[in-house]
Design a protein around this motif. Structure first.
Motif, PDB file in Angstrom:
ATOM      1  N   ARG A 350       0.112  -0.772   5.044  1.00 52.80           N
ATOM      2  CA  ARG A 350      -1.217  -0.189   3.948  1.00 52.80           C
ATOM      3  C   ARG A 350      -2.295  -0.590   4.548  1.00 52.80           C
ATOM      4  O   ARG A 350      -2.581  -1.294   5.572  1.00 52.80           O
ATOM      5  CB  ARG A 350      -1.326  -1.137   2.761  1.00 52.80           C
ATOM      6  N   TRP A 351      -3.384   0.588   4.386  1.00 56.94           N
ATOM      7  CA  TRP A 351      -4.709   0.406   4.894  1.00 56.94           C
ATOM      8  C   TRP A 351      -5.575  -0.310   3.699  1.00 56.94           C
ATOM      9  O   TRP A 351      -5.823   0.580   3.059  1.00 56.94           O
ATOM     10  CB  TRP A 351      -5.160   1.817   5.225  1.00 56.94           C
ATOM     11  N   ARG A 354      -5.935  -7.240   4.080  1.00 56.58           N
ATOM     12  CA  ARG A 354      -7.018  -7.386   4.354  1.00 56.58           C
ATOM     13  C   ARG A 354      -7.186  -8.815   5.290  1.00 56.58           C
ATOM     14  O   ARG A 354      -7.980  -8.721   6.178  1.00 56.58           O
ATOM     15  CB  ARG A 354      -7.922  -7.797   3.016  1.00 56.58           C
ATOM     16  N   ASP A 367       9.875 -12.004  -0.405  1.00 55.43           N
ATOM     17  CA  ASP A 367      11.028 -12.973  -0.543  1.00 55.43           C
ATOM     18  C   ASP A 367      11.155 -13.299  -2.033  1.00 55.43           C
ATOM     19  O   ASP A 367      12.197 -13.328  -2.419  1.00 55.43           O
ATOM     20  CB  ASP A 367      10.675 -14.318   0.030  1.00 55.43           C
ATOM     21  N   GLU A 368      10.037 -13.179  -2.849  1.00 52.37           N
ATOM     22  CA  GLU A 368      10.241 -13.637  -4.284  1.00 52.37           C
ATOM     23  C   GLU A 368      11.058 -12.634  -4.995  1.00 52.37           C
ATOM     24  O   GLU A 368      11.518 -13.026  -5.837  1.00 52.37           O
ATOM     25  CB  GLU A 368       8.548 -13.805  -4.889  1.00 52.37           C
ATOM     26  N   ILE A 371      13.312  -8.636  -1.860  1.00 50.56           N
ATOM     27  CA  ILE A 371      13.288  -7.216  -0.884  1.00 50.56           C
ATOM     28  C   ILE A 371      13.183  -7.533   0.438  1.00 50.56           C
ATOM     29  O   ILE A 371      12.292  -8.113   0.990  1.00 50.56           O
ATOM     30  CB  ILE A 371      12.231  -6.544  -1.437  1.00 50.56           C
ATOM     31  N   HIS A 628      -3.391   4.805   1.540  1.00 51.65           N
ATOM     32  CA  HIS A 628      -4.582   4.719   1.738  1.00 51.65           C
ATOM     33  C   HIS A 628      -5.623   3.813   1.228  1.00 51.65           C
ATOM     34  O   HIS A 628      -5.102   3.215   0.341  1.00 51.65           O
ATOM     35  CB  HIS A 628      -5.187   6.103   1.472  1.00 51.65           C
ATOM     36  N   GLN A 629      -6.648   3.349   1.836  1.00 52.00           N
ATOM     37  CA  GLN A 629      -7.396   2.570   1.347  1.00 52.00           C
ATOM     38  C   GLN A 629      -7.953   2.515  -0.015  1.00 52.00           C
ATOM     39  O   GLN A 629      -7.924   1.564  -0.665  1.00 52.00           O
ATOM     40  CB  GLN A 629      -8.673   2.350   2.451  1.00 52.00           C
ATOM     41  N   ASP A 630      -8.352   3.765  -0.535  1.00 52.16           N
ATOM     42  CA  ASP A 630      -8.824   3.911  -1.684  1.00 52.16           C
ATOM     43  C   ASP A 630      -7.750   3.982  -2.749  1.00 52.16           C
ATOM     44  O   ASP A 630      -7.913   4.034  -4.056  1.00 52.16           O
ATOM     45  CB  ASP A 630      -9.496   5.334  -1.842  1.00 52.16           C
ATOM     46  N   THR A 631      -6.542   3.899  -2.431  1.00 53.71           N
ATOM     47  CA  THR A 631      -5.264   3.837  -3.430  1.00 53.71           C
ATOM     48  C   THR A 631      -5.211   2.409  -4.005  1.00 53.71           C
ATOM     49  O   THR A 631      -5.799   1.385  -3.380  1.00 53.71           O
ATOM     50  CB  THR A 631      -4.084   4.302  -2.895  1.00 53.71           C
ATOM     51  N   LYS A 632      -4.536   2.423  -5.143  1.00 51.33           N
ATOM     52  CA  LYS A 632      -4.036   1.343  -5.914  1.00 51.33           C
ATOM     53  C   LYS A 632      -2.951   0.608  -4.895  1.00 51.33           C
ATOM     54  O   LYS A 632      -2.332   1.280  -4.189  1.00 51.33           O
ATOM     55  CB  LYS A 632      -3.638   1.467  -7.331  1.00 51.33           C
ATOM     56  N   ARG A 633      -2.890  -0.872  -5.031  1.00 53.67           N
ATOM     57  CA  ARG A 633      -1.767  -1.442  -4.356  1.00 53.67           C
ATOM     58  C   ARG A 633      -0.437  -0.720  -5.024  1.00 53.67           C
ATOM     59  O   ARG A 633      -0.254  -0.590  -6.042  1.00 53.67           O
ATOM     60  CB  ARG A 633      -2.001  -2.678  -4.688  1.00 53.67           C
TER      61      ARG A 633
ATOM     62  N   MET B  64      15.969 -16.622  -0.942  1.00 56.61           N
ATOM     63  CA  MET B  64      15.070 -15.790  -0.937  1.00 56.61           C
ATOM     64  C   MET B  64      14.104 -16.085  -2.396  1.00 56.61           C
ATOM     65  O   MET B  64      12.779 -15.909  -2.079  1.00 56.61           O
ATOM     66  CB  MET B  64      15.604 -14.319  -1.323  1.00 56.61           C
ATOM     67  N   LYS B  65      14.687 -16.813  -3.105  1.00 55.24           N
ATOM     68  CA  LYS B  65      13.897 -16.861  -4.474  1.00 55.24           C
ATOM     69  C   LYS B  65      13.148 -18.138  -4.704  1.00 55.24           C
ATOM     70  O   LYS B  65      12.496 -18.278  -5.676  1.00 55.24           O
ATOM     71  CB  LYS B  65      14.691 -16.440  -5.785  1.00 55.24           C
ATOM     72  N   ASN B 543     -14.871   7.505  -4.777  1.00 58.23           N
ATOM     73  CA  ASN B 543     -13.180   8.145  -4.422  1.00 58.23           C
ATOM     74  C   ASN B 543     -12.428   7.296  -4.991  1.00 58.23           C
ATOM     75  O   ASN B 543     -10.966   7.291  -4.441  1.00 58.23           O
ATOM     76  CB  ASN B 543     -13.005   8.192  -2.954  1.00 58.23           C
ATOM     77  N   SER B 568      -6.575  -5.145  -4.856  1.00 59.31           N
ATOM     78  CA  SER B 568      -6.686  -3.501  -4.770  1.00 59.31           C
ATOM     79  C   SER B 568      -7.927  -3.134  -4.803  1.00 59.31           C
ATOM     80  O   SER B 568      -8.692  -3.581  -5.488  1.00 59.31           O
ATOM     81  CB  SER B 568      -5.844  -2.969  -6.133  1.00 59.31           C
ATOM     82  N   ARG B 569      -8.247  -2.109  -4.148  1.00 60.64           N
ATOM     83  CA  ARG B 569      -9.529  -1.709  -4.119  1.00 60.64           C
ATOM     84  C   ARG B 569     -10.188  -1.771  -5.328  1.00 60.64           C
ATOM     85  O   ARG B 569      -9.966  -0.941  -6.277  1.00 60.64           O
ATOM     86  CB  ARG B 569      -9.667  -0.240  -3.459  1.00 60.64           C
TER      87      ARG B 569
END
Lengths: 901, 608
Positions: A350-351, A354, A367-368, A371, A628-633, B64-65, B543, B568-569
Motif C-alpha cells: 500500500r502507498w 505509515r 494472523d488474526e 490469512i 494508492h495513498q488516497d484510497t480507503k484502506r 494463527m488466532k 482527491n 485510512s487517509r
C-alpha cells in the motif's frame, strides 16, 4: 488520462513520415552478396538513383544475415562505418545473452536461385531443419521459407516500405529541432529513423509487443474498416490513470511479436532497438491498391515497424509451435531465473504503510484473520524526504527490528528505491553521484535536473557499467543502513518518470554514457536499473541469495532480473479484465513473472470487485495487493466477515498451489515457457482459443476464467481439447471442446484441472510460504479417458543458488494402469549434494477414478493403505467425495509406486 | 515429525472424554460428515473436515488466532479443536515458536502469558469498579442539569411570551410616534416649498421673458434626470453601461457627462479585457491545436495548459496528480483558474484569480471564525464581554465553556424575578404617558419610547436565542441514562507531535496546527450502542473523502482523548476514556471471566 500530454503519431515526425509512405517506395537492391565470417553480407543501395547527386548523397548500407541454432535468423542493417558517418548509431548492449553467440552456425555456402521468374536470382542459406532463409536481391527482401514446399513463413520488406534515414551533417538553414508542449528537442543528428514492413504468413492473429492495455490478439490499426487509430506505441512512459483498450505505450517495451495460425503454427519477430517504436498491424486488404501480390496470400498478417533511431538488428523465429518460439526468443534475450519461493506467494502493499506501528498492526491482522502472506511492502513515504536508501526516522526508527519481527514469522519486506536522486547537498547519494559525475547530462552537458517525488532530482547514468556497479553497491548492508537480509527491492518510476519533462519523461536529447542520446536508449533505461539493482542484491548476499526486484519499466531481457507489474491501474472491472491479456502478453514475450495490482491502484473497489480480483489475482504469477495513498484502506479483513472469508479462501488457493506454481517457475526458467499462458499455447490447433483472453492456463494443467462483471450469475467458459476438465474445488467434470454456460457463485472464479494432469498441493495453512517447507503434500490426479495422467514437482531450498549445482528435487509422477509412479528427473551424478527434504505425501486424490477400491499397495515398502472417499479440499464444505488414498506416507523425494488394489 | 506424545487421548477436553471413549471403534465427526476409527484419532491426518479426529493438533501447528489476552484461554483449549480451517490447529507452543524457527522445542509460556492476561484483567476490573461509581455521580449530575435546563427553558418561554407582547405594544407606540413625526415633517416641507415657489414666481415675473423661463425649467428637469441616472449607474455597472450606450444622450451637462463617461470607460475597460480574455483563450486553443493537429481535444481536455508554467511549477503540478500535495496547491490553483477561463468565458481572468487567491489566503481566518462561532454558540454573542473569557477557556486542556453559567449571569441571574415586572411597569407608564397625543411630538418622550423599545427587543432576542440554543441542546441524544449530558459544551484535547486534536462531543472534532485548524468532522451520532461517537462531513480531502472521525469510547476514570490515528487517509480514529462507559454489565462479564480462568487453569497446566 491526459491524452494531450503525449505525442500521437501525427505529432511525431518520424512516425508521420513513415505512415505516409506508399508500398513499393523502397528502391533498394542487394549487391555484392558474399559469405564473410560465417555471415551472409551484402550492400543495399538504390537501384536507379534519380541523378548523380543522389548517388553521392546516398551511401550504401551494410546488411548481414546470421543463422543460429534452433531456427533463428538474425538480420542486421547499419550504415557502413568505413564511409565515415557522423556518429556510430546505437546498438543496444547487454540484452543478448553471451551464450547466444556460441549458438551461431557458421555459414560456408550460399546458393543462388531464381524464384518466380525474378530477373535477378536470390541468395538462399540454410536456416534449420526444414527452413531456409532467402535474401531477394531485387527488390531487396528477406524471408524465411519452408524447405520443401517453399511456403513463406515470415518476411521483411515484401511491401517495399523499408526506409533508413542516414545520419547527415546539418546543412545551412536546416532546422532539426522538434517542439512539443513547450519542450524543445534539439535533435543534433537530425532525422535517423528506420521503418519496414514485416509479414507473417498463414497467421490468424498476431500477439506480443507489450506494454499496452489492450486485447491479447492485436487488432489492426490501419486498413479498410479500421477507424482512425494510433499505431501500437513502444515508448516507456509513466502514464497517469491509463485507460484500458488503447494502443498507447505504457511503462515497458518489448519489440517482439508473435504470430499464430492454425495451419502453419507460430512464428516470431524481434527487433532489438531501444528507441521509440511505433508498430502498425495492417488490416486485410490494406495493400489492395499497391499492386503487390505475395505468394500464399491466404491469411497473411502484415505489420509495419517504425523506430526513431538505432539500427536494424532483427531476429526471425521459425517456431513452429508456440513454446518453440518462446524458447527461441528467450535463447536470445535470456531465461527468467528461479525466484525466491516467498516471491511467488502473496504480497501486501500500500502507498503507504505509515510507520512501524502500522506495519505491526497489519502484520498481526493477517494472523488474526488466518490469512497467510509473505511480503509487506513500503512505498516512498518510508524514506527521509524521498531520499532513497534512507528511513524516515520519526516513522521508522527501528527498521531492522521491524524486519526481524517479520522474519521471525518467515515473512519479508520490500522497500522502494526509485532512480531519481534528490538534489540535496546533504544527501550522501547525491553528493557522491555529483562528485563522480554519475548523472545523465542534459543537452548542454550539465547534470540533468528534473522533477520527481523529491522535487528537483537527477538520474544516474545507468547505461555505464561502472555506474551500475556503484548503484549495485548502494544495496549492501553497510550502505543501505537499516536493512537486513530479509529485505528486497522495488524499482518504480524507472521509465524514467520526470514530472516536468516532455511526455513526463527525460528529454530525448539528454546524454548518456558514450554520447548516447536518450532517444536511442530510452526504452532500455529502466531495464538497466532493474539489472543493477538485482546485481546489487546478489552482491549483498555474496552470491548465495537470489535477488527479488520488482520493476515497472522493462525491456526485452528484463525477465532475467525479476518481476514486473502492470503499473498504476484503476479499481474498475475493465481494468480487472485487461489485466489478463496484459499479463499473458508479457508472458509470451519472456516476462513470465508479472502481475497487476490486485484491487486496482487508483480508486476504491467495491467489495465484490476486490473479491473477484483476489480470486483472479491468486493465479497471477506475481500476486500483490496494492493501493494508492488516497484510497480507503482495503486490507482483506475490512469488508465484513463474508468478504474476509472469500478473500482468505482466494489467498489460500494460491498457497495450496504453491508447489505447482514453483514447479512452473522452474519450467519457465529452463524453457522460457511462461507460468500463465494463453489457451492457444496449450491448444495450438483450436481456433476457438486464439483470441480468448478472458481465460488462461496456469501451466498446462489449470484453466482459469475471470469474472469481469458485477453480480455475475453465469459465465460462458470454453474448455478446449478433447479431454474433460474437473472443477478445481468441486471435482465436477465438464466435457472439453465446448463452451459451458456455468452458474457462478461468489465463492470463486471458475477454475478447472485438465484431465491427464497431476497437481502437487500443500493443504496446510501457515503464516507464510516459508513455514510450509516440510508440510506434507497432496497430489491431485485428474485421469483422462485412458485413465492416465502425469505431472511434475520441482523443489529446492527456495532461496539460494544451490539448485544450480543440482541440489533440488525434481519428480515426475505418472499414473497409468492403476499405478502411480514417482520418477526422478534430477540428474544424479555422484558427488553432487542432493537436496534433502523430510516431507511426505499425505493424500492422493483421484478424479475420474471408479469408486469401490478399498486399499492400495505401496512399493517398495510393501505396505497397504486405505482408499476411501474424502473431500477434494478440506475447507470447501460443499465438494463431493472423491477417491482418496489415505496417508500413503511416502517421502516426496523417493522413488515409489502406489498400486490401487 | 509428530510433535506430541503418541497418546491418542491427547488434547481431549475433560468434558469431551465421553464423546471419544465410546465402546464402538468408530467415532463420528462432530459435524456428522463421517466416522473415523480410534486408530485415526490423533494420527496427524484430518479425516473430519471439522477436525474432530485430530484434537491434539497436527504437526507444524500454527497459532494463527492468538491474541495475548486470549492466551490463557488458549492454554485451556490446546488441542481441543481444529479451529478456523480444518487442518489448522492451535499451537502446542503458545507463542508459536515451534513454527517461527522451524524448531520443535519451545518454552511453555502459556502460564506466564496467562498470568499477565489475568493481571491485566484484574486491573481492568478495578478500573471498572471505580469508574462505575464515577458514572453514577455523572448520571446524577446529568439529571440535575437536565432538570435545570428544562426548567430554565420553560421559564424563558414564558418570559418570551410576555416580553413579546410588551415589545409589540412598544413597537406600535413607536410607530405611531414616528408617523406623527413624519406628518409634521411633510407639513413643514410643504410650507417651505410654497414659500420658495412664491419667491421664484415673483422673480420670474420681474426679470425674465416667458420663453426663457420655460427653457430654464426644462434644463433643470433634465438635470435632475441625468443626476439620478448617474447615481444609478454607479450602483450597477451593467445598467450604467447599457443606458449610456444610446447616442442621443448628449443633453446632460458637463458634470453628469464626465461622471457617466468615467463610469462607462470603466466598464468598457472591463468589457475589453473580457473580450481579450476570450480572444486569448481562443488564440491559445488555436495555438495548441496547431501544435496538436490531431488531438481532437475539446472543452476540458485542452484546459490543462502547462506551457506557461516554470519547470518547477510543472513538476509540482504533475506530482500533485498522484499526491494532491499542498506544495502543489498554488500551481494547481493557477491551473484551475485557467481551466475555468476556458470553460466559462464570462469570467474575468484577473478577477477569478484574485477571488480564488483571497479565498485561499483567508481560509484559515474563516476557519477560525467559524470554529469560534460554533464553539461558543449563539448565546455567547449576546454578551461580548464574555466572549473573551470563553476563548481562554477553550484553549485550556480541560474545557468547559460553561455556557449555562454565562447565560444565567446575563439574563436569569442579573434579572431576579422582578426584572420582567419592572419592564412591564415601565411600559405601562410610557403607554399611559404618551397616550395623549401632542403636536408637535414631545422629543424627550419619543426618545424614551425608542430607548425602551430597543432595550426590550434586544432582551427579547437574547431570550429567544437562549431558548433556541437550549432546545437545540435538549434535542441531542445524551445516552440511555443521560450519561453524556456533561459532554455538551466540552472539548477534549490531545496533543500529538505538532498537532492538537480537539474532540467536542455534539459539536465537532478538529486538528490544529499552529494557527490553522482542520475540521475533522461535525457531530453526527453515537454508534454501536453508545460506544462510538461519529463526526462526519469534515473538511474535504484533496482527491479523497471528506474528513471524518470515529471516537471509540472506553471505560476510564477520567475523560481523556488518546491514541489519535489516521488509519485510512482522512479517516481519523481516537480513543476517549470516560467513566460514562464503565457499565456494570461489562464488569460482571469481566469478573466471570477471571473466575472461570482461575478455576480451570491448574487442570490445563497438568496437561501441558
Amino acid at each position: 488520462w491526459k491524452k494531450d500530454e503525449f505525442r500521437n503519431c501525427n505529432q511525431t515526425p518520424f512516425c508521420k513520415r513513415a505512415r505516409a509512405r506508399k508500398p513499393g517506395s523502397c528502391s533498394l537492391i542487394a549487391r555484392d552478396v558474399t559469405i564473410s565470417d560465417g555471415d551472409l553480407v551484402a550492400k543495399l543501395l538504390p537501384k536507379n538513383p534519380a541523378n548523380e547527386e543522389d548517388r553521392d548523397e546516398i551511401k550504401p548500407l551494410i546488411l548481414s544475415l546470421s543463422v543460429y541454432q534452433d531456427g533463428i535468423l538474425r538480420l542486421k542493417i547499419d550504415e557502413d562505418p568505413s564511409l565515415g558517418p557522423p556518429k556510430k548509431r546505437f546498438e543496444v548492449p547487454d540484452v543478448i545473452v553471451p551464450e547466444f553467440s556460441s549458438k551461431k552456425l557458421w555459414l560456408h555456402r550460399l546458393s543462388t536461385e531464381t524464384i518466380n521468374g525474378d530477373a535477378v536470382p536470390s541468395s538462399v542459406v540454410y536456416l534449420s531443419n526444414g527452413y531456409e532463409a532467402v535474401l531477394r536481391h531485387d527488390p531487396f527482401e528477406v524471408y524465411v521459407r519452408e524447405k520443401g514446399s517453399g511456403h513463406r513463413v515470415i518476411s521483411l520488406n515484401s511491401h517495399g516500405l523499408f526506409d533508413f534515414e542516414q545520419l547527415k551533417s546539418k546543412g545551412e538553414g536546416e532546422d532539426w529541432e522538434e517542439r512539443f508542449r513547450g519542450h524543445t528537442d534539439r535533435r543534433p543528428y537530425g532525422p535517423q529513423s528506420i521503418s519496414f514492413d514485416v509479414s507473417f504468413y498463414s497467421a490468424d492473429f498476431v500477439y506480443g509487443i507489450p506494454e499496452h492495455a489492450t486485447s491479447l490478439s492485436l487488432k489492426p490499426t490501419r486498413g479498410p474498416g479500421v477507424e482512425d487509430s494510433e499505431p501500437y506505441r513502444l515508448f516507456n512512459l509513466d502514464v497517469f490513470e491509463y485507460i484500458h483498450d488503447s494502443p498507447f505505450g505504457l511503462y515497458g517495451s518489448i519489440p517482439f511479436m508473435i504470430s499464430h495460425g492454425k495451419s502453419l503454427g507460430t512464428t516470431g519477430f524481434f527487433w532489438l532497438n531501444a528507441a521509440e517504436m511505433q508498430i502498425d498491424v495492417m488490416g486485410a486488404g490494406w495493400d489492395a491498391e499497391s499492386g503487390i501480390s505475395l505468394p500464399s496470400e491466404k491469411s497473411r498478417i502484415d505489420t509495419f515497424w517504425m523506430s526513431e533511431a538505432g539500427i536494424v538488428d532483427a531476429f526471425f523465429f521459425v517456431g513452429p509451435g508456440p513454446k518453440d518460439v518462446v524458447r527461441q526468443y528467450t535463447s536470445v534475450t535470456g531465461l527468467p531465473p528461479m525466484p525466491q519461493l516467498f516471491a511467488t506467494a502473496y504480497h501486501q502493499c500500500r502507498w503507504n504503510y505509515r510507520d512501524e506501528e502500522d506495519v505491526d498492526h497489519v502484520d498481526s491482522k493477517f494472523d488474526e484473520h488466518d490469512i497467510p502472506y509473505d511480503v509487506l511492502w513500503l512505498d516512498i513515504e518510508h524514506t527521509d524526504g524521498k531520499r532513497y536508501f534512507t528511513w524516515d526516522k520519526m516513522l521508522f526508527p527501528h527498521p531492522e527490528e521491524m524486519q526481524r519481527k517479520l522474519a521471525a514469522k518467515g515473512r519479508h519486506m520490500v522497500t522502494i528505491v526509485d532512480p531519481h536522486i534528490k538534489r540535496d547537498e546533504s544527501y550522501h547519494v547525491h553528493k557522491e553521484a555529483t562528485q563522480k559525475g554519475y548523472y545523465v547530462k542534459d543537452a548542454n552537458g550539465n547534470d540533468f535536473d528534473g522533477w520527481c517525488w523529491p522535487g528537483s532530482s537527477s538520474y544516474p547514468d545507468i547505461l555505464n557499467p561502472e555506474i551500475r556497479s556503484w548503484w549495485a553497491d548502494r544495496f549492501s548492508f553497510e550502505n543501505y543502513v537499516g536493512t537486513t537480509p530479509s529485505l528486497y527491492i522495488w524499482n518504480d518510476m524507472n521509465e524514467p518518470s520526470v514530472f516536468n519533462g516532455p511526455e513526463l519523461t527525460m528529454p530525448r536529447d539528454s546524454l548518456h554514457y558514450g554520447g548516447v542520446e536518450n532517444r536511442e536508449l530510452h526504452n532500455a533505461y529502466g531495464y538497466y536499473f532493474h539489472m543493477a539493482t538485482a546485481d546489487g542484491l546478489v552482491k549483498r548476499g555474496e552470491g548465495k541469495d537470489r535477488p527479488f526486484v520488482l520493476s515497472r519499466a522493462f525491456f526485452a531481457g528484463s525477465q532475467r532480473y525479476g518481476a514486473v507489474w502492470t503499473g498504476d491501474n484503476s479499481a474498475e472491472w475493465d481494468h480487472l479484465r485487461v489485466s489478463v491479456p496484459m499479463i499473458l502478453t508479457l508472458g509470451l514475450t519472456g516476462m513470465s513473472f508479472s502481475g497487476a495490482d490486485v484491487g486496482g491502484f487508483f480508486g476504491n473497489p467495491e467489495p465484490e470487485l476486490l473479491v473477484r480480483w483476489y480470486q483472479l489475482g491468486a493465479f497471477y504469477p506475481f500476486f500483490r495487493g496494492h493501493a494508492h495513498q488516497d484510497t480507503k484502506r482495503r486490507e482483506p479483513w475490512l469488508f465484513g466477515e463474508r468478504n474476509t472469508e472469500l478473500i482468505r479462501d482466494a489467498i489460500h488457493i494460491r498457497y495450496m498451489l504453491l508447489p505447482y506454481f514453483y514447479t512452473l517457475f522452474r519450467e519457465a526458467s529452463t524453457s522460457g515457457v511462461p507460468v500463465v499462458r494463453p489457451l492457444w499455447m496449450e491448444f495450438p490447433y483450436e481456433e476457438a482459443t486464439f483470441s480468448n483472453d478472458e481465460a488462461f492456463m496456469v501451466g498446462n494443467s489449470i484453466l482459469v476464467q475471470g469474472i469481469y462483471t458485477e453480480k455475475a450469475k453465469h459465465a460462458s467458459v470454453y474448455l478446449p481439447g478433447r479431454q474433460s476438465w474437473y472443477d478445481l474445488r468441486t471435482g465436477t467434470s465438464y466435457k472439453g471442446g465446448m463452451t459451458h454456460k456455468l452458474r457462478i457463485s461468489e465463492d470463486s472464479v471458475p477454475a478447472f484441472q485438465r484431465s491427464g494432469t497431476i497437481i502437487p498441493r500443500k493443504d496446510r495453512f501457515r503464516r507464510s510460504s516459508t513455514q510450509m517447507v516440510n508440510d506434507p503434500y497432496t497430489l491431485v490426479i485428474a485421469l483422462n479417458s485412458s485413465r492416465a495422467a502425469e505431472g511434475e514437482l520441482y523443489v529446492d531450498d527456495g532461496k539460494s543458488f544451490d539448485f544450480e549445482h543440482g541440489t533440488y528435487i525434481h519428480r515426475r509422477f505418472v499414473f497409468s494402469d492403476g499405478k502411480l509412479t514417482s520418477v526422478n528427473m534430477a540428474p544424479t551424478s555422484p558427488g553432487k549434494s542432493r537436496f534433502s527434504l523430510e516431507a511426505v505425501v499425505e493424500r492422493i486424490i483421484l478424479l475420474g477414478h471408479p469408486h469401490g477400491h478399498k486399499s492400495a499397495l505401496i512399493e517398495p515398502t510393501n505396505h497397504k493403505v486405505d482408499v476411501e472417499l474424502g473431500p477434494l479440499g478440506l475447507q470447501w464444505g460443499g465438494s463431493s467425495a472423491v477417491v482418496t488414498i489415505r496417508k500413503p506416507g511416502v517421502q516426496i523425494a523417493d522413488d515409489w509406486t502406489i498400486k490401487i488394489l | 515429525y509428530p510433535l506430541h506424545p503418541k497418546d491418542s487421548i491427547f488434547g481431549i477436553a475433560p468434558e469431551d472424554e465421553k464423546y471419544y471413549k465410546t465402546s464402538s471403534d468408530l467415532v463420528s465427526c462432530k459435524d456428522g460428515s463421517k466416522k473415523f476409527t480410534k486408530a485415526q484419532l490423533n494420527d496427524d491426518f484430518c479425516d473430519c473436515p471439522d477436525g474432530t479426529d485430530e484434537p491434539g493438533g497436527i504437526s507444524y501447528v500454527q497459532p494463527m488466532k492468538l491474541e495475548v489476552h486470549d492466551i490463557s484461554l488458549i492454554a485451556l483449549e490446546i488441542g481441543l479443536i481444529c479451529d478456523i480451517v480444518p487442518e489448522v490447529v492451535i499451537a502446542n507452543c503458545c507463542d508459536g515458536s515451534d513454527e517461527y524457527d522451524g524448531k520443535v522445542k519451545c518454552p511453555n509460556t502459556c502460564w506466564e502469558a496467562g498470568k499477565v492476561a489475568r493481571d491485566k484483567l484484574k486491573k481492568k476490573i478495578t478500573t471498572y469498579q471505580e469508574g462505575i461509581a464515577l458514572r453514577r455521580q455523572e448520571i446524577e449530575q446529568a439529571k440535575l442539569s437536565l432538570a435545570k435546563d428544562e426548567a430554565e427553558l420553560s421559564k424563558l418561554k414564558n418570559e418570551e411570551k410576555i416580553l413579546k407582547g410588551l415589545v409589540q405594544q412598544l413597537r406600535e407606540r413607536k410607530e405611531e410616534i414616528e408617523k406623527a413625526e413624519e406628518k409634521e415633517r411633510l407639513l413643514k416641507e410643504r410650507k417651505e416649498k410654497e414659500r420658495k415657489e412664491a419667491e421664484e414666481k415673483a422673480n420670474e415675473e420681474n426679470n425674465k421673458a416667458e420663453q426663457e423661463t420655460n427653457q430654464e425649467i426644462g434644463k433643470a428637469e433634465e438635470k435632475t434626470y441625468s443626476d439620478e441616472k448617474a447615481t444609478e449607474s454607479l450602483h450597477d455597472d451593467e445598467i450604467g453601461v447599457l443606458e449610456d450606450l444610446p447616442p442621443d444622450q448628449d443633453v446632460a451637462d458637463e458634470n453628469d457627462e464626465s461622471a457617466a463617461e468615467a463610469e462607462h470607460g470603466d466598464s468598457s475597460g472591463n468589457e475589453r479585457s473580457l473580450v481579450n480574455g476570450v480572444e486569448e483563450n481562443a488564440a491559445e486553443a488555436k495555438e495548441e491545436s496547431s501544435v496538436l493537429p490531431d488531438s481532437g481535444s475539446k472543452g476540458n481536455d485542452i484546459s490543462e495548459n502547462t506551457e506557461g508554467l516554470s519547470k518547477e511549477e510543472l513538476g509540482r503540478l504533475v506530482a500533485s496528480r498522484w499526491t494532491g500535495d499542498n506544495t502543489a496547491k498554488q500551481t494547481e490553483e493557477v491551473d484551475d483558474a485557467k481551466d475555468r477561463d476556458h470553460a466559462e468565458h464570462e469570467e474575468m481572468p484577473g478577477g477569478t484569480h484574485d477571488e480564488e487567491y483571497d479565498g485561499y489566503a483567508s481560509e484559515t481566518d474563516n476557519e477560525n471564525e467559524r470554529y469560534d462561532h460554533d464553539n461558543d454558540d449563539v448565546e455567547d454573542e449576546i454578551d461580548d464581554d464574555f466572549r473573551e473569557d470563553d476563548h481562554d477557556d477553550s484553549s485550556s486542556s480541560y474545557i468547559s465553556d460553561s455556557e449555562n453559567e454565562l447565560d444565567l449571569s446575563d439574563i436569569t441571574t442579573a434579572s431576579n424575578p422582578s426584572w420582567l415586572e419592572k419592564i412591564q411597569k415601565t411600559v405601562q407608564n410610557i403607554l399611559r404617558a404618551v397616550n395623549l397625543f401632542q403636536t408637535p411630538v414631545n422629543q424627550s418622550e419619543s426618545a424614551h419610547v425608542r430607548k425602551e423599545y430597543d432595550e426590550s427587543s434586544e432582551k427579547l432576542s437574547k431570550i429567544q436565542s437562549r431558548i433556541s440554543s437550549l432546545s437545540q441542546k435538549l434535542k441531542y441524544d445524551f445516552g440511555p441514562e443521560k450519561e453524556f449530558y456533561s459532554f455538551y459544551g466540552r472539548c477534549f484535547e490531545s496533543k500529538q507531535n505538532k498537532y492538537v486534536y480537539k474532540v467536542c462531543p455534539f459539536k465537532h472534532a478538529s486538528q490544529e496546527e499552529g494557527h490553522s485548524t482542520t475540521r475533522l468532522g461535525r457531530w453526527d451520532k453515537f454508534e454501536d450502542s453508545y460506544k462510538v461517537m461519529i463526526f462526519s462531513n469534515g473538511d474535504k480531502c484533496w482527491n479523497g473523502p471528506d474528513r471524518s472521525m470515529k471516537v471509540k469510547l472506553r471505560c476510564g476514570l477520567k475523560n481523556e482523548v488518546a491514541d489519535i490515528d489516521e488509519p485510512s487517509r482522512c479517516e481519523y480514529v481516537a480513543l476517549l476514556s470516560t467513566p460514562a462507559l464503565c457499565r456494570e454489565e461489562k464488569l460482571k462479564e469481566l469478573e466471570q471471566k477471571v473466575e472461570s480462568m482461575n478455576k480451570e487453569q491448574p487442570q490445563s497446566r497438568d496437561e501441558l
